[in-house]
Structure formats: structure tokens, C-alpha cells
Design an enzyme around this catalytic site. Structure first.
Site, PDB file in Angstrom:
ATOM      1  N   HIS A 164       0.916  -1.027  -0.081  1.00  0.00           N
ATOM      2  CA  HIS A 164      -0.060  -0.014  -0.003  1.00  0.00           C
ATOM      3  C   HIS A 164       0.717   1.327   0.040  1.00  0.00           C
ATOM      4  O   HIS A 164       2.149   1.264   0.698  1.00  0.00           O
ATOM      5  CB  HIS A 164      -0.939  -0.181   1.222  1.00  0.00           C
ATOM      6  CG  HIS A 164      -1.974   0.887   1.139  1.00  0.00           C
ATOM      7  ND1 HIS A 164      -1.820   2.348   1.357  1.00  0.00           N
ATOM      8  CD2 HIS A 164      -3.120   1.196   0.807  1.00  0.00           C
ATOM      9  CE1 HIS A 164      -2.692   3.138   1.230  1.00  0.00           C
ATOM     10  NE2 HIS A 164      -3.788   2.370   0.711  1.00  0.00           N
ATOM     11  N   GLU A 181      -3.475   2.092  -7.296  1.00  0.00           N
ATOM     12  CA  GLU A 181      -4.163   3.134  -6.670  1.00  0.00           C
ATOM     13  C   GLU A 181      -3.263   4.315  -7.074  1.00  0.00           C
ATOM     14  O   GLU A 181      -2.220   4.470  -6.231  1.00  0.00           O
ATOM     15  CB  GLU A 181      -4.041   2.775  -5.226  1.00  0.00           C
ATOM     16  CG  GLU A 181      -4.823   1.632  -4.793  1.00  0.00           C
ATOM     17  CD  GLU A 181      -5.242   1.566  -3.263  1.00  0.00           C
ATOM     18  OE1 GLU A 181      -6.454   1.777  -3.018  1.00  0.00           O
ATOM     19  OE2 GLU A 181      -4.333   1.837  -2.750  1.00  0.00           O
TER      20      GLU A 181
HETATM   21  P1  PGA Z   1      -9.341   6.304  -0.373  1.00  0.00           P
HETATM   22  O1  PGA Z   1      -8.111   5.100   0.135  1.00  0.00           O
HETATM   23  O2  PGA Z   1     -10.609   5.392  -0.630  1.00  0.00           O
HETATM   24  O3  PGA Z   1      -9.552   6.645   1.134  1.00  0.00           O
HETATM   25  O4  PGA Z   1      -8.964   7.019  -1.024  1.00  0.00           O
HETATM   26  C1  PGA Z   1      -7.999   4.158  -0.903  1.00  0.00           C
HETATM   27  C2  PGA Z   1      -6.701   3.710  -0.444  1.00  0.00           C
HETATM   28  O5  PGA Z   1      -5.788   3.940   0.109  1.00  0.00           O
HETATM   29  O6  PGA Z   1      -6.671   2.056  -0.491  1.00  0.00           O
END
Ligand code: PGA
Length: 247
Positions: free
Chosen positions: A91, A161
């Protein structure tokens, strides 16, 4: 679709954690989506206890070690014993805290060794005209997949992401057509590591400001197989709205 959640450190109250679990169980029973919850480690046992619902659980991160004299570490084996069937690796918030591609690969090896499915996060900090962000994504994918054999590669779930779209509002998320372009690119890279059919079966999730307001459009037009959801998954009402918006 796969709806994976990451409560991050938003959920600090065990009562809220329990409420989120019961809401997710109810939603999972009445929907066709695969709901995966990502509670913080101290609430893991509380969340997975007596689970007979279709809801599954993911560690937010695992240790790069496999036990022993490692104060404070939570290993993949511990999570498997506590009821996890998935674990997030790489992540961006862990990468920002020091997880390199090599460390992420190490964590993935422990995750698959415990029979858990890794949800591997990739994503660029920013876009540049020269397209260096595409090279960075390719490197993140390569580092995750290269060390694994074909069987373990096929266990991977990729979560795209873009860091610039995380933790904002739906309006700041990527648009479905932009996500669709990235899905094509990621599939092209994946095909270098897995034979045709196997690479097309790797689920690709999108994460970054997915909310009730944009999840439907993203699901309909981006080509993703699901989502990794942060802030909108950490509140029972918001999460319920989000799942209902997908119907
Ligand atoms: P968010 O986070 O939905 O708050 O943007 C997504 C993530 O970091 O997996």
C-alpha cells in the site's frame, strides 16, 4: 465485483469495528459482490470471530519476517490463524513508510506461503509528460511477480491506486475512461508474466477516493474487477450507501 476495504487507522473504536462487520455481513448476504474487510490488527480477531457469512478478511499489511525475536511484528502466519484469507502488500502508505519493491516482494512471498491471496498495490505519485509513471508501474508489477512461480503469480490481485487520487473526494478520483486506459496497460504488462488466459484472470482493482457518488460509473466503464476502498469503507452508513450505489 471484488469490494476490498481498508479501514486503515480510521477505525479506533471496537464498537464501530463490530458495527462495520455486522453491516458488511448483511450487505454480503444480499449482494453478489465479494466483500473483503481490512480491519486494523488489534481488531482482527473481533472481526473474524464466528464468521459464517460470505465476508472475508484481509490484513492491511504483514511483517517482512516470519516470526522469532521481532517485537511488534504481525506475521502472515498470525493473520492466517486469525481468519485472514487475503493480505494487502505495498500500500502506498506503507511504501511511504519505507517499503521498497524488494520488501514488498518479501512480504508477498510470506503471504502466499501461508495460502493467503495478496492484494498488491501499485500506483504513481504523480503523472509526467514523458510517461515515467508507466515505467514505475511496470517496475512495481515486475518486482511483485518475478520472484513467484506461475501458480503463485496467478493468486495475485492487483490494486491500481494512483497516490494523487487517494484520500480525497469522489470528484478528485480518476475518471472511468482514464482508469480503463490504465487497466489496458496493466493487463499488457501482466501478459509478460503469465500466459494469456491466466493473465486475463488476474483481478485488477481501482482504489483512490471511491465513494457512493462515483462507484457506479467506475464499475460500469473502467474495466476493473473491483475496488479497494479506504475512507468510504470506514463508516457503516457511508459503506452501506456505497454498496447500494453499485446495485
Ligand atoms: P481512499 O483510500 O478510498 O480513502 O482514497 C484508498 C486506499 O488508500 O486504498
Amino acid at each position: 465485483m471484488i469490494i476490498a476495504t481498508n479501514w486503515k487507522a480510521y477505525v479506533e473504536d471496537p464498537e464501530r469495528a463490530k458495527k462495520l462487520v455486522s453491516v458488511a455481513k448483511r450487505l454480503a448476504r444480499s449482494s453478489t459482490h465479494d466483500i473483503i474487510l481490512g480491519p486494523p490488527t488489534p481488531f482482527f480477531a473481533l472481526a473474524t470471530e464466528r464468521n459464517t457469512s460470505p465476508v472475508q478478511f484481509a490484513a492491511q499489511d504483514v511483517s517482512a519476517s516470519t516470526g522469532g525475536a521481532k517485537t511488534g511484528e504481525n506475521t502472515a502466519q498470525m493473520f492466517a490463524a486469525a481468519g485472514a484469507t487475503y493480505a494487502i502488500a505495498g500500500h502506498s502508505e506503507r511504501r511511504a513508510a519505507g517499503d521498497t519493491n524488494d520488501l514488498v516482494a518479501e512480504k508477498i512471498s510470506h503471504i502466499v506461503a501461508q495460502g493467503l491471496r495478496p492484494i498488491v498495490c501499485i500506483g504513481e505519485k504523480e503523472r509526467d509528460e514523458a510517461g515515467r509513471y508507466l515505467t514505475l508501474l511496470r517496475e512495481e508489477i515486475a518486482a511483485a511477480l518475478e520472484p513467484l512461480n506461475t501458480k503463485n503469480r496467478s493468486q495475485i490481485i492487483l490494486a491500481y491506486e494512483p497516490i494523487w487520487a487517494i484520500g480525497k473526494r469522489a470528484a478528485d478520483a480518476m475518471h472511468a475512461d482514464e482508469v480503463a486506459e490504465m487497466v489496458l496497460y496493466i493487463r499488457k504488462v501482466l501478459a509478460e508474466y503469465l500466459p494469456g488466459k491466466a493473465s486475463s484472470r488476474i483481478p485488477i482493482l481501482y482504489g483512490g477516493s471511491v465513494e457512493a457518488d462515483n462507484i457506479r460509473d467506475l464499475a460500469a466503464a473502467s474495466g476493473v474487477d473491483g475496488f479497494l476502498i479506504g475512507h468510504a469503507s470506514a463508516d457503516p452508513d457511508t459503506f452501506t450507501k456505497l454498496i447500494h450505489a453499485l446495485r
